[in-house]
Design an enzyme around this catalytic site. Structure first.
Site, PDB file in Angstrom:
ATOM      1  N   VAL A  27       0.857  -1.199   0.000  1.00  0.00           N
ATOM      2  CA  VAL A  27       0.000   0.000   0.000  1.00  0.00           C
ATOM      3  C   VAL A  27       0.889   1.244   0.000  1.00  0.00           C
ATOM      4  O   VAL A  27       0.696   2.180  -0.786  1.00  0.00           O
ATOM      5  CB  VAL A  27      -0.942   0.009   1.243  1.00  0.00           C
ATOM      6  CG1 VAL A  27      -1.645   1.352   1.384  1.00  0.00           C
ATOM      7  CG2 VAL A  27      -1.954  -1.127   1.167  1.00  0.00           C
ATOM      8  N   THR A  28       1.891   1.236   0.882  1.00  0.00           N
ATOM      9  CA  THR A  28       2.768   2.407   1.027  1.00  0.00           C
ATOM     10  C   THR A  28       3.526   2.689  -0.271  1.00  0.00           C
ATOM     11  O   THR A  28       3.497   3.815  -0.791  1.00  0.00           O
ATOM     12  CB  THR A  28       3.779   2.159   2.175  1.00  0.00           C
ATOM     13  OG1 THR A  28       3.036   1.827   3.346  1.00  0.00           O
ATOM     14  CG2 THR A  28       4.641   3.377   2.436  1.00  0.00           C
ATOM     15  N   CYS A  77     -10.390  -2.909  18.981  1.00  0.00           N
ATOM     16  CA  CYS A  77     -10.690  -1.671  19.716  1.00  0.00           C
ATOM     17  C   CYS A  77     -12.188  -1.524  19.997  1.00  0.00           C
ATOM     18  O   CYS A  77     -12.995  -1.284  19.094  1.00  0.00           O
ATOM     19  CB  CYS A  77     -10.192  -0.483  18.883  1.00  0.00           C
ATOM     20  SG  CYS A  77     -10.494   1.094  19.633  1.00  0.00           S
ATOM     21  N   GLY A 106      -9.893  -8.693   9.274  1.00  0.00           N
ATOM     22  CA  GLY A 106     -10.979  -9.637   9.022  1.00  0.00           C
ATOM     23  C   GLY A 106     -12.344  -8.988   9.157  1.00  0.00           C
ATOM     24  O   GLY A 106     -12.483  -7.774   8.958  1.00  0.00           O
ATOM     25  N   ASP A 131      -7.833 -16.990   9.238  1.00  0.00           N
ATOM     26  CA  ASP A 131      -9.004 -17.873   9.311  1.00  0.00           C
ATOM     27  C   ASP A 131      -9.642 -18.233   7.964  1.00  0.00           C
ATOM     28  O   ASP A 131     -10.381 -19.204   7.872  1.00  0.00           O
ATOM     29  CB  ASP A 131     -10.089 -17.225  10.187  1.00  0.00           C
ATOM     30  CG  ASP A 131      -9.622 -16.970  11.602  1.00  0.00           C
ATOM     31  OD1 ASP A 131      -8.633 -17.603  12.015  1.00  0.00           O
ATOM     32  OD2 ASP A 131     -10.242 -16.149  12.301  1.00  0.00           O
ATOM     33  N   ARG A 158       3.268 -36.400  14.148  1.00  0.00           N
ATOM     34  CA  ARG A 158       3.142 -37.705  13.494  1.00  0.00           C
ATOM     35  C   ARG A 158       4.382 -38.575  13.785  1.00  0.00           C
ATOM     36  O   ARG A 158       4.263 -39.766  14.051  1.00  0.00           O
ATOM     37  CB  ARG A 158       2.978 -37.525  11.988  1.00  0.00           C
ATOM     38  CG  ARG A 158       2.961 -38.835  11.217  1.00  0.00           C
ATOM     39  CD  ARG A 158       3.189 -38.542   9.754  1.00  0.00           C
ATOM     40  NE  ARG A 158       1.969 -38.084   9.116  1.00  0.00           N
ATOM     41  CZ  ARG A 158       1.098 -38.897   8.503  1.00  0.00           C
ATOM     42  NH1 ARG A 158       1.313 -40.188   8.465  1.00  0.00           N
ATOM     43  NH2 ARG A 158       0.042 -38.419   7.934  1.00  0.00           N
TER      44      ARG A 158
HETATM   45  O1  F6P Z   1      -9.117 -14.268  13.803  1.00  0.00           O
HETATM   46  C1  F6P Z   1      -7.838 -14.758  13.967  1.00  0.00           C
HETATM   47  C2  F6P Z   1      -7.725 -15.562  15.234  1.00  0.00           C
HETATM   48  O2  F6P Z   1      -6.396 -16.021  15.335  1.00  0.00           O
HETATM   49  C3  F6P Z   1      -8.703 -16.718  15.378  1.00  0.00           C
HETATM   50  O3  F6P Z   1      -8.279 -17.843  14.666  1.00  0.00           O
HETATM   51  C4  F6P Z   1      -8.715 -16.890  16.870  1.00  0.00           C
HETATM   52  O4  F6P Z   1      -9.937 -17.464  17.295  1.00  0.00           O
HETATM   53  C5  F6P Z   1      -8.581 -15.498  17.388  1.00  0.00           C
HETATM   54  O5  F6P Z   1      -7.983 -14.743  16.358  1.00  0.00           O
HETATM   55  C6  F6P Z   1      -7.761 -15.393  18.641  1.00  0.00           C
HETATM   56  O6  F6P Z   1      -7.754 -14.071  19.057  1.00  0.00           O
HETATM   57  P1  F6P Z   1      -6.783 -13.504  20.180  1.00  0.00           P
HETATM   58  O7  F6P Z   1      -5.427 -13.376  19.600  1.00  0.00           O
HETATM   59  O8  F6P Z   1      -7.368 -12.194  20.531  1.00  0.00           O
HETATM   60  O9  F6P Z   1      -6.784 -14.499  21.305  1.00  0.00           O
END
Ligand code: F6P
Length: 353
Positions: A27-28, A77, A106, A131, A158
């Site tokens: 972006v930068t 936040c 996300g 995710d 494993r």
């Molecule tokens: O959304 C990304 C993620 O890593 C998820 O997979 C997980 O449930 C969540 O964030 C964990 O959040 P935190 O780092 O706030 O514990």
């Protein structure tokens, strides 16, 4: 060049993801190359509320293309969701002459970006999350790296399972989305996979393990998505009881989220970051850059948010009111496509184990 955009900002928000740095860099650099000024907000939306920012020059994004995490830091936040918080954010943009913001993150990040857009601050969202849970996009930056990290960890488990003739139930991140568990399960030869999207057939899994054990197989891997709560731990106990195979439980948790981004994530970050700047210069905003069938396209940020709710069965009354019958049909199609992909892959687990 669209005169409206002279200075843009970039931030990373929500859970960090490998490739976020590469994306901020893109972006930068894309913005600087086109004569724009760039501001980086620290700590996601909280940087906007607390005026924590830095002008980003060419050298400020050097040597980060290959680094995990996000050098701009991140946050979830809560204050930003309040009316007071929004007022502070808008004031910050106006006071600093910021014409638009690229928000990398996300679904929570896009909710914030939508609110900003609705208050007159143009935003472009880029999908950054391990995710892969943005329904409107086939891909989110960080997903590939997270899956590769999980693969490395499972391969290690494993080895020790093989030596001891054990089973290991491995819980991986992904929030309510089973994609990491499902795809790494296939890639690592899991005997079974448990994800929130599809009911888990315990009896079938136990029978499979018993049959394979009787045939001489010594190592068994089961991947479980964290979205199933404490089920992974319970399942480990159940497997041991039902099959007689000693079973350990491993929670990979935040290990999934760190590490250097893979080529796939760096490239996607570069392409999405560049496209975000180009869109802003075309005067477009309130969009998310998404990947569909290998191509980057845009999607209205509100639409992306609502289709997510539809997929996750979280639609609220009135959510669909602004949309035409055609748009609602296309949302349903997207949800059906995503569900079908997961079902197709899930069927493979049983076949290949
Ligand atoms: O959304 C990304 C993620 O890593 C998820 O997979 C997980 O449930 C969540 O964030 C964990 O959040 P935190 O780092 O706030 O514990």
């Amino acid at each position: 060049m669209n005169k409206q955009f002279r200075k843009i900002a970039v931030l990373t928000s929500g859970g960090d993801a490998p490739g976020m740095n590469a994306c901020v860099r893109a972006v930068t650099r894309a913005a600087l190359s086109r004569g724009l000024e760039v501001i980086g907000f620290y700590g996601g939306y909280s940087g906007l509320l607390n005026n924590k920012m830095k002008t980003l020059n060419h050298g400020d994004v050097s040597n980060i293309v290959n680094e995990g995490g996000t050098f701009l830091y991140t946050d979830r936040c809560l204050e930003f969701k309040t009316e007071e918080g929004m007022k502070k954010a808008i004031a910050c943009c106006r006071d600093n002459g910021i014409d638009g913001i690229v928000c990398i993150g996300g679904d929570g990040t896009f909710r914030g970006a939508t609110d900003l857009s609705n208050h007159g601050i143009p935003t472009i969202g880029l999908t950054g999350s391990i995710d892969n849970d943005i329904t409107a996009s086939d891909y989110t930056i960080g997903f590939d790296t997270a899956m590769n990290t999980v693969c490395v960890m499972i391969d290690r488990l494993r080895d020790t399972c093989e030596s001891h003739a054990r089973c290991n139930v491995v819980e991986v991140m992904g929030r309510d989305c089973g994609e990491i568990a499902l795809r790494t399960g296939i890639a690592c030869g899991a005997v079974a996979v448990a994800i929130p999207e599809i009911p888990f057939d315990e009896t079938a899994a136990f029978e499979k393990i018993k049959t394979l054990r009787a045939g001489g197989k010594r190592n068994f891997i089961v991947t479980v998505s964290e979205g199933l709560g404490k089920y992974g731990e319970e399942l480990a106990k159940k497997i041991e009881e039902a099959t007689g195979v000693e079973t350990k439980f491993a929670r990979l948790a935040h290990v999934c989220r760190g590490g250097r981004p893979t080529l796939r994530d760096r490239l996607t970050a570069a392409e999405m970051g560049t496209m975000a700047v180009e869109l802003m210069l075309e005067g477009k905003s309130n969009l998310v850059v998404v990947e569909r069938e290998g191509k980057l396209v845009t999607c209205d940020i509100n639409y992306s948010h609502i289709v997510d709710r539809m997929y996750k069965n979280k639609l609220k009354e009135g959510d669909l009111d602004p949309y035409s019958a055609e748009e609602i049909a296309s949302m349903k199609e997207l949800c059906a496509y995503r569900k079908a992909e997961i079902e197709r892959l899930y069927a493979m687990v049983g076949d290949l184990a």
